[in-house]
Design a protein around this motif. Structure first.
Motif, PDB file in Angstrom:
ATOM      1  N   CYS A  71      46.813  37.948  35.970  1.00 14.43           N
ATOM      2  CA  CYS A  71      47.837  38.545  36.850  1.00 14.43           C
ATOM      3  C   CYS A  71      48.895  39.302  36.054  1.00 14.43           C
ATOM      4  N   GLN A  72      49.279  38.757  34.908  1.00  9.44           N
ATOM      5  CA  GLN A  72      50.289  39.443  34.095  1.00  9.44           C
ATOM      6  C   GLN A  72      49.791  40.780  33.566  1.00  9.44           C
ATOM      7  N   ALA A  73      48.459  40.894  33.380  1.00  6.60           N
ATOM      8  CA  ALA A  73      47.890  42.106  32.774  1.00  6.60           C
ATOM      9  C   ALA A  73      47.631  43.208  33.788  1.00  6.60           C
ATOM     10  N   ILE A  74      47.853  42.946  35.069  1.00  8.65           N
ATOM     11  CA  ILE A  74      47.602  43.955  36.099  1.00  8.65           C
ATOM     12  C   ILE A  74      48.871  44.776  36.312  1.00  8.65           C
ATOM     13  N   PRO A  75      48.792  46.093  36.173  1.00 12.07           N
ATOM     14  CA  PRO A  75      50.000  46.932  36.289  1.00 12.07           C
ATOM     15  C   PRO A  75      50.534  46.967  37.727  1.00 12.07           C
ATOM     16  N   ASN A  76      51.795  47.316  37.874  1.00 16.55           N
ATOM     17  CA  ASN A  76      52.481  47.280  39.174  1.00 16.55           C
ATOM     18  C   ASN A  76      51.778  48.077  40.261  1.00 16.55           C
ATOM     19  N   THR A  77      51.190  49.200  39.892  1.00 19.96           N
ATOM     20  CA  THR A  77      50.635  50.109  40.900  1.00 19.96           C
ATOM     21  C   THR A  77      49.172  49.810  41.238  1.00 19.96           C
ATOM     22  N   CYS A  78      48.613  48.793  40.623  1.00 18.62           N
ATOM     23  CA  CYS A  78      47.187  48.484  40.779  1.00 18.62           C
ATOM     24  C   CYS A  78      46.937  47.630  42.024  1.00 18.62           C
ATOM     25  N   HIS A  79      45.764  47.773  42.615  1.00 22.30           N
ATOM     26  CA  HIS A  79      45.304  46.896  43.693  1.00 22.30           C
ATOM     27  C   HIS A  79      44.536  45.719  43.081  1.00 22.30           C
ATOM     28  N   LEU A  80      44.627  44.543  43.715  1.00 23.90           N
ATOM     29  CA  LEU A  80      43.881  43.361  43.279  1.00 23.90           C
ATOM     30  C   LEU A  80      43.132  42.802  44.478  1.00 23.90           C
ATOM     31  N   LEU A  81      41.812  42.701  44.350  1.00 27.71           N
ATOM     32  CA  LEU A  81      40.969  42.106  45.383  1.00 27.71           C
ATOM     33  C   LEU A  81      40.351  40.832  44.833  1.00 27.71           C
ATOM     34  N   LEU A  82      40.656  39.698  45.463  1.00 27.25           N
ATOM     35  CA  LEU A  82      40.087  38.402  45.083  1.00 27.25           C
ATOM     36  C   LEU A  82      38.965  38.057  46.056  1.00 27.25           C
ATOM     37  N   VAL A  83      37.778  37.815  45.515  1.00 27.84           N
ATOM     38  CA  VAL A  83      36.615  37.486  46.330  1.00 27.84           C
ATOM     39  C   VAL A  83      36.113  36.111  45.922  1.00 27.84           C
ATOM     40  N   GLY A  84      35.857  35.244  46.874  1.00 27.45           N
ATOM     41  CA  GLY A  84      35.380  33.909  46.517  1.00 27.45           C
ATOM     42  C   GLY A  84      35.091  33.081  47.750  1.00 27.45           C
ATOM     43  N   ASP A  85      34.560  31.908  47.515  1.00 30.84           N
ATOM     44  CA  ASP A  85      34.232  30.972  48.590  1.00 30.84           C
ATOM     45  C   ASP A  85      35.193  29.796  48.489  1.00 30.84           C
TER      46      ASP A  85
END
Length: 729
Positions: free
Chosen positions: A440-454
């Motif tokens: 999470c710390q390495a993801i830049p402010n303007t980036c989208h994050l999609l978490l996929v899981g069960d």
């Protein structure tokens, strides 16, 4: 054969070591008693002894049915050799780096019975021997000093159960001051040396006269308890409840435990956290920091602007449908919309619910807009599956963030973030607190994050419950997929998995042995009456059904997944049984109770950033080196060299725990399941195990145990503070 003394003591020169287990110190050797020219056989745990040493043993004589008369040593003292013969044997054993057998003979020829004194106290005189110059004499002296220190350290630590490999680690970590530092505070070993626990340190401290209630013991014990709590999956524990656990573990009164807790909080060995009103919690400092970083990073991403190019989402979805050749379901369309329209989004669902279709569509749309998404998963196998599902390159999170062993940290971090506009993480239920924090710390402010899981699977092996906590805080939009798309008449794994998840304990008709299994069915049940019967039938399924009737390799194409480590049908015993039948090779390296052979399937049980292997990685041993105890393992076509000191984190993997199987799929899974596993019988455990089978899942056990597990929806609650931090940060 010399006459055997009536007493229970024996003294003599160690002539030859026939067998040695360097992990526990057990050896079989030839000893020449002081009063004889013939050797006798000695056996016992004598760690660190070398040929040429004089040993004084206490024990008793016994008669072995095959090997004859033996002296079983129960206690021992060792002394450096005093005779020329003993010195020649000792120095020529390869013990001292840089001194070959030939060079040892030349040194002893020159200095006789003064050799060891010369090396230790007058090493410059070694230059009197041909072929030894100033630098070589210095190197021999340094190697001698190091070996002498390791020997002294071994003699000091052996009575407390510290193994030779652990002794070497302690020397490498603490250097020549190791003994003094340990005497000053034996509990530092539990903090600094992997594999040495609080109990070992406690024995050393007790022998040194430190009482149960000494400050050093109590403070170290509190940290020990917090690590145990974390090993059980929790990231935090209520302050009000901690003193009771500490008092019980350390066998002290609660007042002493409570005073110690406030002392270690004051000294910042553990942190007090007050994010829940009127309920203080304790956390280890790095866990506190990790949870805080996750919460701050998620809020940072949610409030940041997007740098994706303009996307007409409905038109893009229609384009992706045409590319796929079929219409998407409403839930699938909603998942795509949500991911493209929100900085953070979550998709959760069981097998066959269309996650692959969604991922492939999102990746296709992004690539059409000249955006290259970064795809990652917690394990190598999960990353490989993600790559196949999404039709794009995927890698492990560790490789995405580029760990630098020399720095002991990821090079991609908050200060040097990922160059990314969109990050997709699959198998997010496997994210523990520490790796989630780094990501999470390495993801830049303007980036989208999609978490996929069960989210219905087991939580991560490491501490935390990251995916569930993020879902429960309700700050990121969630798409929950519940419609099954991947199903056919002969494909029942998906159907049964969803029945399990709904608490329905339906089973195919159990059969009594592997010969009754149907090669065309993908989910089956073999009845077993008890643990020995279960273990035997698991072996039958591997050998006869998988190996012969299905014509698959039972080592590489099937996986036994057990609920527990202990017991006759547990991971440890199953590995012993399966190894003996599935790998007939005899050349092996022994380490403690384990034996490693070429062709063995093995699992890495701890992240080793130096080697680039991580907790849960499974590979096949390619080669073993009997001389130095090293071996080579093939991890998905990548060869990794293990030195002897690295082997402590390696275990056989013919059978692994269901927890360790997360993120992986296998052509065939075999699952032992009995009432004896009652402590672990929970719905999410069985659900996770069954969904690991790509082609076939076979349960071996008691139908009643299966029903118990499916009906038990109360999985053990993990205590964390991430949800509260996310809600209030």
């Amino acid at each position: 054969m010399p006459s055997q003394p009536a007493s229970d003591s024996l003294r003599g020169l160690l002539e030859r070591i026939r067998y040695s287990n360097e992990e526990d110190g057990y050896l079989i050797a030839d000893l020449r008693p002081d009063d004889s020219n013939e050797t006798v056989t000695i056996v016992g745990k004598l760690p660190g002894v070398q040929c040429g040493e004089t040993l004084k043993l206490r024990g008793h004589w016994s008669k072995h049915s095959v090997h004859g008369s033996q002296f079983k040593a129960l206690e021992y003292n060792s002394f450096l050799p005093a005779s020329v013969y003993g010195i020649r044997k000792y120095l020529g054993s390869g013990l001292v780096k840089g001194v070959s057998k030939g060079l040892a003979n030349r040194i002893v020829d020159r200095f006789g019975d003064s050799t060891l004194k010369i090396i230790s106290e007058e090493s410059a005189r070694l230059q009197e021997v041909g072929g030894i110059g100033k630098q070589r004499a210095k190197a021999i002296k340094e190697a001698w000093d190091e070996q002498s220190h390791i020997r002294d350290l071994s003699l000091f630590l052996t009575p407390y159960g510290v193994t030779p490999s652990q002794t070497l680690k302690i020397h490498n970590e603490l250097g020549f001051l190791a003994i003094d530092l340990i005497k000053e505070n034996p509990f530092r070993l539990a903090r600094e040396i992997r594999g040495i626990g609080f109990k070992t340190c406690d024995r050393i401290a007790l022998n040194m006269g430190l009482g149960n209630e000494s400050g050093k013991r109590v403070d170290a014990g509190i940290e020990f308890v917090m690590h145990e709590i974390q090993d059980e999956g929790h990231t935090a524990w209520p302050l009000a409840e901690l003193a009771t656990i500490v008092a019980e573990k350390l066998e002290i009164d609660e007042a002493t435990a409570s005073a110690g807790i406030y002392r270690v909080i004051e000294n910042r060995a553990i942190d007090r956290i007050d994010v829940i009103p009127d309920e203080a919690h304790c956390q280890l400092p790095y866990t506190n920091l990790a949870e805080s970083h996750i919460a701050h990073a998620i809020h940072r991403l949610l409030s940041g602007r997007s740098e994706l190019p303009p996307i007409k989402i409905e038109r893009a979805i229609h384009w992706a449908e045409e590319k796929a050749g079929f219409d998407f379901a409403d839930q699938q369309k909603e998942a795509i919309r949500t991911a493209l329209d929100n900085k953070i989004s979550i998709i959760t669902g069981g097998p066959g619910t269309g996650k692959t279709t969604i991922l492939r569509a999102i990746v296709s749309i992004l690539k059409a807009k000249k955006v290259n998404p970064l795809l990652a998963a917690p394990t190598g196998r999960a990353a490989q599956r993600l790559s196949e599902s999404a039709g794009a390159f995927a890698q492990t999170i560790h490789r995405l963030l580029k760990f630098d062993p020399s720095a002991g940290a990821f090079t991609i971090n908050k200060s040097k973030p990922l160059n990314a506009q969109f990050v997709i993480v699959d198998e997010s239920s496997m994210l523990d607190t520490r790796i989630a924090s780094s990501l999470c710390q390495a993801i830049p402010n303007t980036c989208h994050l999609l978490l996929v899981g069960d989210v219905d699977q087991l939580p991560s092996v490491g501490s935390g419950n990251v995916l569930k906590d993020i879902i429960n805080c309700q700050q990121a939009p969630l798409t929950r997929l519940d419609r099954i798309f991947r199903q056919s008449k002969k494909s029942s794994i998906v159907r049964y998995a969803h029945s399990i998840n709904r608490g329905i304990a339906a089973l195919p008709e159990p059969v009594d042995n592997s010969t009754q299994l149907d090669p065309d069915e993908d989910f089956q049940f073999v009845r077993a009456k008890d643990q020995p019967d279960c273990s035997a039938k698991v072996l039958e399924v591997c050998e006869h059904f998988v190996g012969r009737r299905l014509a698959l390799d039972p080592v590489s194409e099937s996986q036994v997944l057990a609920p527990m480590h202990r017991g006759e049908s547990g991971v440890a015993n199953l590995n012993t049984i399966l190894q003996s039948r599935l790998n007939q090779r005899t050349t092996s390296i022994k380490l403690g109770g384990s034996e490693f052979k070429v062709g063995d399937k093995v699992i890495q049980n701890r992240n080793n950033y130096d080697l680039g292997v991580f907790n849960g990685d499974i590979g096949i041993i390619e080669s073993v080196n009997l001389e130095d105890g090293s071996l080579s393992v093939d991890f998905d076509r990548r060869s990794v060299q293990y030195q002897k000191t690295d082997l402590i984190d390696l275990a056989l993997a013919y059978a692994v725990s269901i927890h360790k199987s997360q993120g992986s799929e296998y052509p065939v899974v075999i699952i032992p399941l009995l009432k004896a596993h009652f402590m672990m019988l929970q719905r999410n455990l069985i659900y996770t195990a069954v969904t690991r089978g790509r082609k076939k899942a076979i349960i071996v056990g008691d139908p009643a145990a299966f029903a118990m597990a499916v009906r038990s929806s109360e999985s053990k609650t993990r205590r964390t503070l991430l949800k509260e931090r996310l809600s209030y940060t």
